[in-house]
Motif scaffolding. Structure first.
Motif, PDB file in Angstrom:
ATOM      1  N   ALA A   1       0.843  -1.198   0.000  1.00  0.00           N
ATOM      2  CA  ALA A   1       0.000   0.000   0.000  1.00  0.00           C
ATOM      3  C   ALA A   1       0.879   1.248   0.000  1.00  0.00           C
ATOM      4  O   ALA A   1       1.926   1.290   0.650  1.00  0.00           O
ATOM      5  N   PHE A   2       0.433   2.274  -0.740  1.00  0.00           N
ATOM      6  CA  PHE A   2       1.259   3.480  -0.886  1.00  0.00           C
ATOM      7  C   PHE A   2       0.371   4.709  -1.017  1.00  0.00           C
ATOM      8  O   PHE A   2      -0.667   4.680  -1.678  1.00  0.00           O
ATOM      9  N   LEU A   3       0.802   5.794  -0.387  1.00  0.00           N
ATOM     10  CA  LEU A   3       0.083   7.069  -0.443  1.00  0.00           C
ATOM     11  C   LEU A   3       1.063   8.201  -0.685  1.00  0.00           C
ATOM     12  O   LEU A   3       2.098   8.290  -0.025  1.00  0.00           O
ATOM     13  N   ARG A   4       0.736   9.063  -1.644  1.00  0.00           N
ATOM     14  CA  ARG A   4       1.450  10.327  -1.840  1.00  0.00           C
ATOM     15  C   ARG A   4       0.397  11.421  -1.930  1.00  0.00           C
ATOM     16  O   ARG A   4      -0.714  11.193  -2.414  1.00  0.00           O
ATOM     17  N   PHE A   5       0.724  12.621  -1.472  1.00  0.00           N
ATOM     18  CA  PHE A   5      -0.254  13.702  -1.449  1.00  0.00           C
ATOM     19  C   PHE A   5       0.465  15.043  -1.471  1.00  0.00           C
ATOM     20  O   PHE A   5       1.687  15.123  -1.271  1.00  0.00           O
ATOM     21  N   ASP A   6      -0.305  16.095  -1.743  1.00  0.00           N
ATOM     22  CA  ASP A   6       0.227  17.457  -1.707  1.00  0.00           C
ATOM     23  C   ASP A   6      -0.267  18.163  -0.451  1.00  0.00           C
ATOM     24  O   ASP A   6      -1.463  18.144  -0.145  1.00  0.00           O
ATOM     25  N   TYR A   7       0.653  18.796   0.276  1.00  0.00           N
ATOM     26  CA  TYR A   7       0.236  19.660   1.369  1.00  0.00           C
ATOM     27  C   TYR A   7      -0.595  20.820   0.807  1.00  0.00           C
ATOM     28  O   TYR A   7      -0.512  21.147  -0.384  1.00  0.00           O
ATOM     29  N   SER A   8      -1.368  21.471   1.647  1.00  0.00           N
ATOM     30  CA  SER A   8      -2.066  22.684   1.214  1.00  0.00           C
ATOM     31  C   SER A   8      -1.042  23.714   0.730  1.00  0.00           C
ATOM     32  O   SER A   8       0.061  23.827   1.258  1.00  0.00           O
ATOM     33  N   GLY A   9      -1.424  24.429  -0.337  1.00  0.00           N
ATOM     34  CA  GLY A   9      -0.506  25.401  -0.920  1.00  0.00           C
ATOM     35  C   GLY A   9       0.574  24.796  -1.785  1.00  0.00           C
ATOM     36  O   GLY A   9       1.452  25.503  -2.281  1.00  0.00           O
ATOM     37  N   HIS A  10       0.538  23.497  -1.974  1.00  0.00           N
ATOM     38  CA  HIS A  10       1.513  22.782  -2.795  1.00  0.00           C
ATOM     39  C   HIS A  10       0.765  22.023  -3.897  1.00  0.00           C
ATOM     40  O   HIS A  10      -0.347  21.531  -3.681  1.00  0.00           O
ATOM     41  N   GLY A  11       1.415  21.888  -5.049  1.00  0.00           N
ATOM     42  CA  GLY A  11       0.886  21.046  -6.104  1.00  0.00           C
ATOM     43  C   GLY A  11      -0.565  21.326  -6.446  1.00  0.00           C
ATOM     44  O   GLY A  11      -0.951  22.468  -6.729  1.00  0.00           O
TER      45      GLY A  11
END
Length: 252
Positions: free
Chosen positions: A55-65
């Protein structure tokens, strides 16, 4: 490139993310300052996880991406809260956190705030406390005066447009320092650092290792590696480090 899914947090921020199903413990990638989840390391780990059935998760912080908000409105506390919200809402059980640069600092904050959800830690050129030790500590009198008077100061960046550093970023950072108080990391930890890194000096990695306590901590220095830490050899080292931490995680 597929469109991301979105998580609306309790604070109303809209976080973009990509998630792959697989075995537990899962792996979560935490990006760097003004970076995003489409970087080389995040995508490499995603592909590694798919092949491994992890299982894998990637995400953008707020104000990013692709997430909501303006970068200049954010701070370490906000981005750590985003990471905590994503892990809480989108994953089950303990996770191995892979933190790059600022993401290394945030992963340490998460290890302190929610230790029951951390199965292990891999940091890449970790930059704990950088707002205080690198930014504020490196400002001259004129920059400090500009920050006080205007509420922000521009710093040059070799990655593109200048970084706008706000007074809120500096002041909030002081509430989230991790190298001033005891830092216990009771799981497998791998600190990775290049000796050609112009953004995070090797001394930071040594200080982090000396400051932390834990049963299984190792620091690997890579000759010639810069802050990006993204050539084939470095990427392979990141994957091997995650595998080592996973092998020692409870339940495997």
């Amino acid at each position: 490139m597929t469109d991301p899914a979105y998580l609306i947090t309790d604070t109303g921020r809209k976080l973009a993310y990509h998630q792959s199903p697989g075995a537990a413990p899962g792996v979560v990638f935490l990006g760097g300052f003004k970076s995003d989840m489409e970087g080389t390391k995040a995508l490499y780990l995603e592909e590694w996880a798919r092949k491994a059935g992890r299982a894998f998760l990637r995400f953008d912080y707020s104000g990013h991406g692709q997430s909501s908000g303006a970068f200049t409105e954010g701070c370490i506390g906000d981005w750590a809260a985003d990471a905590k919200a994503a892990i809480t809402a989108l994953t089950n059980g303990p996770q191995v956190l892979v933190g790059s640069s600022m993401g290394g600092w945030i992963s340490l904050l998460l290890a302190r705030a929610m230790p029951d959800r951390v199965a292990g830690l891999v940091t890449i050129a970790a930059a704990p406390d950088f707002t205080e030790d690198s930014m504020w500590g490196g400002f001259d009198d004129a920059q400090r005066a500009e920050l006080a008077d205007r509420g922000q100061v521009a710093l040059p960046s070799e990655y593109g447009e200048p970084y706008i550093i706000t007074r809120r970023l500096i002041e909030d950072g002081r509430d989230h320092l991790v190298l001033r108080d005891p830092l216990n990391l009771p799981f497998g930890v791998r600190f990775l650092q290049g000796n050609a890194d112009k953004d995070v000096d090797m001394s930071v990695a040594m200080r982090l290792l000396d400051h932390s306590t834990g049963p299984d901590m190792r620091l690997t220095l890579v000759d010639g590696a810069d802050h990006r830490f993204s050539d084939p050899a470095c990427l392979a080292l990141i994957a091997r480090s995650v595998e080592e931490v996973l092998a020692g995680a409870v339940g495997l």
